[in-house]
Design a protein around this motif. Structure first.
Motif, PDB file in Angstrom:
ATOM      1  N   ILE A  92     120.517 108.426 -34.290  1.00  5.36           N
ATOM      2  CA  ILE A  92     120.552 109.729 -33.616  1.00  5.36           C
ATOM      3  C   ILE A  92     119.118 110.258 -33.562  1.00  5.36           C
ATOM      4  O   ILE A  92     118.522 110.533 -34.599  1.00  5.36           O
ATOM      5  N   GLY A  93     118.562 110.349 -32.363  1.00  5.78           N
ATOM      6  CA  GLY A  93     117.200 110.859 -32.206  1.00  5.78           C
ATOM      7  C   GLY A  93     117.251 112.313 -31.787  1.00  5.78           C
ATOM      8  O   GLY A  93     118.100 112.695 -30.989  1.00  5.78           O
ATOM      9  N   VAL A  94     116.367 113.133 -32.345  1.00 11.16           N
ATOM     10  CA  VAL A  94     116.373 114.545 -31.968  1.00 11.16           C
ATOM     11  C   VAL A  94     115.014 114.981 -31.411  1.00 11.16           C
ATOM     12  O   VAL A  94     113.977 114.620 -31.931  1.00 11.16           O
ATOM     13  N   ILE A  95     115.076 115.730 -30.333  1.00  6.80           N
ATOM     14  CA  ILE A  95     113.873 116.277 -29.698  1.00  6.80           C
ATOM     15  C   ILE A  95     114.116 117.776 -29.537  1.00  6.80           C
ATOM     16  O   ILE A  95     115.053 118.178 -28.844  1.00  6.80           O
ATOM     17  N   PHE A  96     113.287 118.585 -30.202  1.00  8.73           N
ATOM     18  CA  PHE A  96     113.518 120.022 -30.154  1.00  8.73           C
ATOM     19  C   PHE A  96     112.453 120.739 -29.353  1.00  8.73           C
ATOM     20  O   PHE A  96     111.411 120.197 -29.041  1.00  8.73           O
ATOM     21  N   GLN A  97     112.753 122.011 -29.095  1.00  9.79           N
ATOM     22  CA  GLN A  97     111.873 122.851 -28.299  1.00  9.79           C
ATOM     23  C   GLN A  97     110.527 123.047 -28.995  1.00  9.79           C
ATOM     24  O   GLN A  97     109.489 123.077 -28.353  1.00  9.79           O
ATOM     25  N   ASP A  98     110.564 123.167 -30.301  1.00 11.71           N
ATOM     26  CA  ASP A  98     109.371 123.527 -31.040  1.00 11.71           C
ATOM     27  C   ASP A  98     108.886 122.328 -31.849  1.00 11.71           C
ATOM     28  O   ASP A  98     109.364 122.092 -32.948  1.00 11.71           O
ATOM     29  N   PRO A  99     107.919 121.575 -31.309  1.00  9.35           N
ATOM     30  CA  PRO A  99     107.483 120.360 -32.010  1.00  9.35           C
ATOM     31  C   PRO A  99     106.892 120.676 -33.378  1.00  9.35           C
ATOM     32  O   PRO A  99     107.038 119.907 -34.319  1.00  9.35           O
ATOM     33  N   MET A 100     106.229 121.845 -33.502  1.00 10.93           N
ATOM     34  CA  MET A 100     105.605 122.161 -34.785  1.00 10.93           C
ATOM     35  C   MET A 100     106.652 122.349 -35.884  1.00 10.93           C
ATOM     36  O   MET A 100     106.356 122.191 -37.059  1.00 10.93           O
ATOM     37  N   GLY A 101     107.864 122.707 -35.465  1.00  4.00           N
ATOM     38  CA  GLY A 101     108.930 122.828 -36.449  1.00  4.00           C
ATOM     39  C   GLY A 101     109.406 121.478 -36.966  1.00  4.00           C
ATOM     40  O   GLY A 101     110.026 121.397 -38.022  1.00  4.00           O
ATOM     41  N   SER A 102     109.121 120.421 -36.239  1.00  3.21           N
ATOM     42  CA  SER A 102     109.610 119.097 -36.640  1.00  3.21           C
ATOM     43  C   SER A 102     108.500 118.181 -37.121  1.00  3.21           C
ATOM     44  O   SER A 102     108.741 117.244 -37.871  1.00  3.21           O
ATOM     45  N   LEU A 103     107.271 118.435 -36.659  1.00  2.00           N
ATOM     46  CA  LEU A 103     106.155 117.617 -37.134  1.00  2.00           C
ATOM     47  C   LEU A 103     105.576 118.287 -38.375  1.00  2.00           C
ATOM     48  O   LEU A 103     105.514 119.503 -38.452  1.00  2.00           O
ATOM     49  N   SER A 104     105.170 117.488 -39.321  1.00  2.00           N
ATOM     50  CA  SER A 104     104.550 118.057 -40.517  1.00  2.00           C
ATOM     51  C   SER A 104     103.113 118.424 -40.210  1.00  2.00           C
ATOM     52  O   SER A 104     102.356 117.609 -39.682  1.00  2.00           O
ATOM     53  N   PRO A 105     102.704 119.663 -40.532  1.00  2.00           N
ATOM     54  CA  PRO A 105     101.330 120.066 -40.216  1.00  2.00           C
ATOM     55  C   PRO A 105     100.293 119.338 -41.081  1.00  2.00           C
ATOM     56  O   PRO A 105      99.114 119.310 -40.749  1.00  2.00           O
ATOM     57  N   LEU A 106     100.747 118.732 -42.173  1.00  2.00           N
ATOM     58  CA  LEU A 106      99.809 118.184 -43.160  1.00  2.00           C
ATOM     59  C   LEU A 106      99.463 116.725 -42.947  1.00  2.00           C
ATOM     60  O   LEU A 106      98.598 116.181 -43.621  1.00  2.00           O
ATOM     61  N   HIS A 107     100.173 116.069 -42.043  1.00  2.00           N
ATOM     62  CA  HIS A 107      99.952 114.629 -41.879  1.00  2.00           C
ATOM     63  C   HIS A 107      99.543 114.293 -40.460  1.00  2.00           C
ATOM     64  O   HIS A 107      99.987 114.915 -39.512  1.00  2.00           O
ATOM     65  N   ARG A 108      98.714 113.278 -40.369  1.00  2.00           N
ATOM     66  CA  ARG A 108      98.265 112.835 -39.052  1.00  2.00           C
ATOM     67  C   ARG A 108      99.447 112.286 -38.259  1.00  2.00           C
ATOM     68  O   ARG A 108     100.412 111.768 -38.833  1.00  2.00           O
ATOM     69  N   ILE A 109      99.338 112.407 -36.927  1.00  2.00           N
ATOM     70  CA  ILE A 109     100.412 111.971 -36.024  1.00  2.00           C
ATOM     71  C   ILE A 109     100.812 110.514 -36.307  1.00  2.00           C
ATOM     72  O   ILE A 109     101.995 110.198 -36.447  1.00  2.00           O
ATOM     73  N   GLY A 110      99.822 109.660 -36.386  1.00  2.00           N
ATOM     74  CA  GLY A 110     100.103 108.233 -36.590  1.00  2.00           C
ATOM     75  C   GLY A 110     100.871 107.989 -37.882  1.00  2.00           C
ATOM     76  O   GLY A 110     101.854 107.247 -37.904  1.00  2.00           O
ATOM     77  N   GLU A 111     100.429 108.657 -38.944  1.00  2.00           N
ATOM     78  CA  GLU A 111     101.105 108.496 -40.244  1.00  2.00           C
ATOM     79  C   GLU A 111     102.571 108.894 -40.150  1.00  2.00           C
ATOM     80  O   GLU A 111     103.440 108.261 -40.735  1.00  2.00           O
TER      81      GLU A 111
END
Ligand code: ADP
Ligand code: MG
Length: 264
Positions: A92-111
């Motif tokens: 189950i893949g999820v894509i939300f309106q607010d990417p910052m809510g799902s991406l961790s601010p502390l880690h690089r995108i690649g990581e």
């Protein structure tokens, strides 16, 4: 049937013990290869339903007075958390309106991409790195090596949303839940991002697409449901017919409003 939502009610209990019924008696079905669009004004319960499918609502305050959510034969609301974690991200893949809510601010995108890949797939670090870069390319990011090293806040909203799409789609989920995936973006970027979602989800997966934007639904959905005040008030297996002649007075008003906006 890939996803069957049966007679689902979802409520929130606030601090005073007061109960707000956010979704009421919702029945929805989604088959592989279909895109089910859920439309309706803000507060109609769209996100409540879609988040429930991945059991992502904080509980409490959310609870489920009745109903079932069956994903590929498995009972989502009844399953142990460990099983749920296996399904999320992978099947189950999820894509939300607010990417910052799902991406961790502390880690690089690649990581972050690599971590998700290795959580679900038994692959080497090098293979996961390669896959992460490949997917950044697939979602239309040009300088993939630079982006992989960036932190989320260093990217534009459109770029963040592309990363979310890569994250949501890269493991080839059977079900994609996209809740207002383009609402935060410029109109020009919206069209590109939608096209990407359309091209990149597997042909035999099902997509649950939540949006208040009827234009998006008319472009993407193969079937649709209209929500109002927590209930599904109209359903159609033929979006073109729906847009030509919605039956419920509320749907008629929605379509009329959308037409007016188009003409502006
Ligand atoms: P939509 O996605 O259609 O805009 P939502 O599902 O977000 O609607 O909201 C439906 C109802 O549920 C609203 O009345 C909203 O206030 C309520 N609601 C949503 N999330 C919460 C929450 N975490 N706590 C309390 N009430 C909530
Ligand atoms: Mg919402």
């Amino acid at each position: 049937m890939l996803l069957k939502i049966e007679d689902l009610s979802v409520s929130f209990r606030n601090d005073d013990g007061e109960v707000n019924a956010a979704a009421i008696d919702v029945d929805l079905e989604l088959e592989r290869g279909q895109v089910l669009g859920i439309v309706g004004e803000s507060g109609s319960g769209k996100s409540t339903v879609s988040m429930s499918v991945a059991r992502l609502l904080p509980s409490p305050p959310a609870f489920y007075p009745k109903g079932r959510i069956i994903f590929d034969g498995e009972d989502i609301l009844g399953m142990p958390l460990e099983r749920l974690r296996q399904l999320r991200g992978k099947r189950i893949g999820v894509i939300f309106q607010d990417p910052m809510g799902s991406l961790s601010p502390l880690h690089r995108i690649g990581e972050q991409l690599v971590e998700t890949i290795r959580l679900h797939e038994d692959v080497s670090k090098a293979a996961a790195d390669a896959m992460a870069l490949e997917w950044l390319g697939k979602v239309g990011i040009r300088d993939v090596a630079v982006t992989a090293k960036a932190y989320p806040h260093e990217l534009s909203g459109g770029m963040q949303q592309r990363v979310m799409i890569a994250m949501g789609l890269m493991l080839g989920p059977d079900l994609v839940i996209a809740d207002e995936p383009t609402t935060a973006l410029d109109v020009t970027v919206q069209a590109q991002v939608l096209r990407l979602m359309k091209d990149l989800h597997q042909a035999n997966s099902g997509v649950l697409l939540i949006t208040h934007d009827l234009g998006v639904v008319s472009q993407m959905a193969t079937r649709l449901a209209v929500m109002k005040d927590g209930r599904v008030i109209e359903r159609s297996d033929d979006p073109a017919a729906f847009f030509a002649a919605p039956s419920h007075p509320y749907s008629q008003a929605l379509v009329r409003e959308a037409r007016k906006m188009e003409l502006k």
